[in-house]
Design a protein around this motif. Structure first.
Motif, PDB file in Angstrom:
ATOM      1  N   LEU A 328     -98.052  -8.636 -14.021  1.00  0.00           N
ATOM      2  CA  LEU A 328     -97.848  -7.833 -15.876  1.00  0.00           C
ATOM      3  C   LEU A 328     -96.906  -6.849 -15.850  1.00  0.00           C
ATOM      4  N   THR A 329     -97.134  -5.637 -14.770  1.00  0.00           N
ATOM      5  CA  THR A 329     -95.649  -4.849 -14.630  1.00  0.00           C
ATOM      6  C   THR A 329     -94.568  -4.989 -14.302  1.00  0.00           C
ATOM      7  N   ARG A 330     -94.246  -6.532 -13.820  1.00  0.00           N
ATOM      8  CA  ARG A 330     -92.855  -7.182 -13.604  1.00  0.00           C
ATOM      9  C   ARG A 330     -92.689  -7.824 -15.407  1.00  0.00           C
ATOM     10  N   ILE A 331     -93.738  -7.630 -16.147  1.00  0.00           N
ATOM     11  CA  ILE A 331     -93.455  -9.085 -17.286  1.00  0.00           C
ATOM     12  C   ILE A 331     -92.996  -7.541 -18.336  1.00  0.00           C
ATOM     13  N   PHE A 332     -94.060  -6.404 -17.676  1.00  0.00           N
ATOM     14  CA  PHE A 332     -93.144  -5.141 -18.518  1.00  0.00           C
ATOM     15  C   PHE A 332     -92.133  -4.792 -18.822  1.00  0.00           C
ATOM     16  N   GLU A 333     -91.420  -4.732 -17.146  1.00  0.00           N
ATOM     17  CA  GLU A 333     -90.576  -4.362 -17.215  1.00  0.00           C
ATOM     18  C   GLU A 333     -89.369  -5.043 -17.958  1.00  0.00           C
ATOM     19  N   LYS A 334     -88.657  -6.773 -17.680  1.00  0.00           N
ATOM     20  CA  LYS A 334     -88.914  -7.614 -18.634  1.00  0.00           C
ATOM     21  C   LYS A 334     -88.557  -7.349 -19.103  1.00  0.00           C
ATOM     22  N   LEU A 335     -89.651  -7.074 -19.815  1.00  0.00           N
ATOM     23  CA  LEU A 335     -89.837  -7.041 -21.542  1.00  0.00           C
ATOM     24  C   LEU A 335     -88.892  -5.861 -22.188  1.00  0.00           C
ATOM     25  N   GLY A 336     -89.481  -4.733 -21.302  1.00  0.00           N
ATOM     26  CA  GLY A 336     -88.997  -2.855 -21.620  1.00  0.00           C
ATOM     27  C   GLY A 336     -90.460  -2.521 -22.748  1.00  0.00           C
ATOM     28  N   VAL A 337     -91.406  -2.994 -22.354  1.00  0.00           N
ATOM     29  CA  VAL A 337     -92.599  -2.743 -22.724  1.00  0.00           C
ATOM     30  C   VAL A 337     -93.477  -2.150 -22.058  1.00  0.00           C
ATOM     31  N   ARG A 338     -94.603  -1.506 -22.019  1.00  0.00           N
ATOM     32  CA  ARG A 338     -95.277  -0.040 -21.857  1.00  0.00           C
ATOM     33  C   ARG A 338     -96.510  -0.608 -21.425  1.00  0.00           C
ATOM     34  N   THR A 339     -97.495  -1.217 -22.607  1.00  0.00           N
ATOM     35  CA  THR A 339     -98.505  -1.794 -22.987  1.00  0.00           C
ATOM     36  C   THR A 339     -99.022  -3.246 -22.942  1.00  0.00           C
ATOM     37  N   ARG A 340     -99.502  -3.941 -22.799  1.00  0.00           N
ATOM     38  CA  ARG A 340     -99.970  -5.299 -22.890  1.00  0.00           C
ATOM     39  C   ARG A 340    -100.111  -5.123 -24.814  1.00  0.00           C
ATOM     40  N   THR A 341    -100.622  -4.027 -25.507  1.00  0.00           N
ATOM     41  CA  THR A 341    -100.443  -4.430 -27.248  1.00  0.00           C
ATOM     42  C   THR A 341     -99.715  -4.341 -27.571  1.00  0.00           C
ATOM     43  N   GLN A 342     -98.511  -3.736 -26.727  1.00  0.00           N
ATOM     44  CA  GLN A 342     -96.859  -4.105 -26.917  1.00  0.00           C
ATOM     45  C   GLN A 342     -96.060  -4.924 -26.239  1.00  0.00           C
ATOM     46  N   ALA A 343     -96.883  -5.505 -25.440  1.00  0.00           N
ATOM     47  CA  ALA A 343     -96.722  -7.202 -25.481  1.00  0.00           C
ATOM     48  C   ALA A 343     -96.665  -7.986 -25.585  1.00  0.00           C
ATOM     49  N   ALA A 344     -98.245  -7.947 -26.676  1.00  0.00           N
ATOM     50  CA  ALA A 344     -97.988  -9.430 -27.319  1.00  0.00           C
ATOM     51  C   ALA A 344     -97.735  -8.726 -28.750  1.00  0.00           C
ATOM     52  N   VAL A 345     -97.424  -7.785 -29.029  1.00  0.00           N
ATOM     53  CA  VAL A 345     -97.057  -8.047 -30.100  1.00  0.00           C
ATOM     54  C   VAL A 345     -95.390  -8.318 -30.467  1.00  0.00           C
ATOM     55  N   LEU A 346     -94.965  -8.005 -29.201  1.00  0.00           N
ATOM     56  CA  LEU A 346     -93.158  -8.958 -28.760  1.00  0.00           C
ATOM     57  C   LEU A 346     -93.329 -10.118 -28.693  1.00  0.00           C
ATOM     58  N   ALA A 347     -94.596 -10.510 -27.990  1.00  0.00           N
ATOM     59  CA  ALA A 347     -94.222 -11.789 -28.262  1.00  0.00           C
ATOM     60  C   ALA A 347     -94.707 -12.690 -29.050  1.00  0.00           C
ATOM     61  N   ARG A 348     -95.237 -12.305 -29.995  1.00  0.00           N
ATOM     62  CA  ARG A 348     -95.524 -12.867 -31.614  1.00  0.00           C
ATOM     63  C   ARG A 348     -93.886 -12.915 -32.447  1.00  0.00           C
ATOM     64  N   ASP A 349     -93.856 -11.763 -32.031  1.00  0.00           N
ATOM     65  CA  ASP A 349     -92.486 -11.110 -32.610  1.00  0.00           C
ATOM     66  C   ASP A 349     -91.102 -12.113 -32.741  1.00  0.00           C
ATOM     67  N   LEU A 350     -91.203 -12.486 -31.459  1.00  0.00           N
ATOM     68  CA  LEU A 350     -90.435 -13.267 -30.444  1.00  0.00           C
ATOM     69  C   LEU A 350     -90.774 -15.007 -31.101  1.00  0.00           C
ATOM     70  N   GLY A 351     -91.543 -15.669 -31.110  1.00  0.00           N
ATOM     71  CA  GLY A 351     -91.985 -16.573 -31.691  1.00  0.00           C
ATOM     72  C   GLY A 351     -92.576 -17.344 -30.294  1.00  0.00           C
ATOM     73  N   PHE A 352     -93.352 -16.560 -29.162  1.00  0.00           N
ATOM     74  CA  PHE A 352     -93.380 -17.274 -27.905  1.00  0.00           C
ATOM     75  C   PHE A 352     -94.527 -18.041 -27.888  1.00  0.00           C
ATOM     76  N   SER A 353     -93.738 -19.347 -28.099  1.00  0.00           N
ATOM     77  CA  SER A 353     -95.068 -20.216 -27.620  1.00  0.00           C
ATOM     78  C   SER A 353     -95.870 -20.456 -26.164  1.00  0.00           C
ATOM     79  N   GLY A 354     -95.284 -19.583 -25.600  1.00  0.00           N
ATOM     80  CA  GLY A 354     -96.531 -19.673 -24.245  1.00  0.00           C
ATOM     81  C   GLY A 354     -95.490 -21.052 -23.588  1.00  0.00           C
ATOM     82  N   PRO A 355     -96.247 -21.172 -21.591  1.00  0.00           N
ATOM     83  CA  PRO A 355     -95.689 -21.857 -20.880  1.00  0.00           C
ATOM     84  C   PRO A 355     -95.136 -23.047 -20.865  1.00  0.00           C
TER      85      PRO A 355
END
Length: 355
Positions: A328-355
């Motif tokens: 999760l630390t690496r994911i946050f760094e790559k996405l430029g976010v700080r929290t799980r909530t921010q990561a989830a919101v960003l993923a939805r905004d970008l149309g993330f479709s999963g693995p």
């Protein structure tokens, strides 16, 4: 990127350079500091803006009077002319009955002026990093003293070979820039105008005041602003959104006045603009931020989006909670976010479709 560059002559005889590129519904971008129709296509500061907008719209943009490929030797650089110049570009480019209008930074003033005068022409109005009242109208503020100091620095050091003076200016526009981006913006400053004109343009920005127009806007409006913008305070964006009837406001987590390609705020900006204007994401396209994730990181991000805890993710993937936390630390760094909530919101905004 192929573009066609043309010139028009304004009512007071100034030659403005404008360009069109891309396909789709028309988006007209009001001029802002600083631009050059040719250099911007190669720029690590502006290239991703032009690529994004021209992929989804027929983008019409122009260099403001006093800079870029437009006339430099101009008698009148006042903010009164900005709306007139935008109107001249729109008339010359013939964007159709309705189009999207984008105003960035001081370009918001010109966009607001046009939207109030010609509401029937605007399908959507987008304001990013904008303001309604310049620093000269707030002489009691710390920002005003900094504004006056910058004017002096620009006049003294803009054209010098030593970039130290311009570096102070650049550092406020893009404090998160890389050395390459700093160097490019510094050079853009010198290539696009003279110290004397740069000083006059900055002074005009400080003098602008379109507050009386805000309540008169009658078109759907989206206001976006970086929370820690060092050029235009976050409060200025909130003021625009509060005073424009029914405007939607989106805060962006960034320090940069010009959003950079690698930051999450840029991804948020793109998603918000596409949604607001009803444009679909390109078929099969995935945001570069998501493309940086490994297969395992995508699995973990998908689990975060679905609301799973670290222990649940670890059990499902047969790894320890510590491994999940490290991932999760690496994911946050790559996405430029700080929290799980921010990561989830960003993923939805970008149309993330999963693995």
């Amino acid at each position: 990127m192929a573009q066609s560059i043309r010139y028009l002559k304004t009512r007071d005889g100034v030659r403005l350079a404008w360009a069109a590129l891309g396909q789709g519904p028309v988006l007209v971008k009001a001029a802002n500091w600083l631009s050059h129709l040719t250099y911007d296509l190669e720029s690590p500061i502006w290239r991703h803006w032009i690529e994004f907008l021209s992929q989804h719209y027929r983008l019409i943009r122009y260099d403001e009077r006093g800079s870029g490929m437009s006339d430099w030797d101009v008698a009148d650089l006042s903010s009164v002319r900005w709306g007139e110049d935008l109107e001249a570009v729109i008339e010359a480019s013939d964007p159709g009955e309705q189009f999207v209008l984008l105003g960035m930074s001081q370009g918001a003033a010109a966009a607001l002026t046009y939207a109030v005068r010609h509401p029937e022409r605007i399908s959507r109005l987008i304001l990013y990093g904008g303001y309604a009242k310049g620093w000269a109208h707030r002489p009691e503020s710390d920002g005003y003293r900094r504004y006056r100091a910058i004017l002096d620095l620009v006049q003294l050091g803009w054209g010098k070979d030593n970039p130290a003076f311009r570096q102070l200016f650049t550092a406020q526009f893009v404090p998160g820039a890389s050395p390459e981006q700093f160097t490019w913006f510094n050079e853009l400053c010198r290539r696009t105008t003279t110290p004397e004109i740069a000083t006059r343009l900055l002074a005009a920005r400080g003098e602008l005041n379109v507050r009386d127009l805000l309540a008169l806007v009658r078109v759907p409006t989206l206001v976006l602003h970086a929370r820690h913008d060092e050029i235009v305070p976050f409060e200025a964006g909130k003021h625009l959104a509060a005073e424009i009837p029914k405007a939607e406001f989106i805060p962006l987590d960034s320090r940069n006045h010009i959003l950079l390609a690698e930051e999450s705020a840029w991804a948020h900006f793109k998603a918000a603009v596409l949604e607001f204007t009803g444009r679909p994401r390109a078929a099969g396209a995935e945001d570069p931020l998501l493309a940086r994730l490994s297969e395992r990181e995508r699995q973990i991000l998908a689990a975060v989006v679905s609301g799973q805890s670290n222990s649940e993710i670890g059990a499902a993937l047969f790894v320890s909670e510590k491994t999940v936390r490290n991932s999760l630390t690496r994911i946050f760094e790559k996405l430029g976010v700080r929290t799980r909530t921010q990561a989830a919101v960003l993923a939805r905004d970008l149309g993330f479709s999963g693995p």
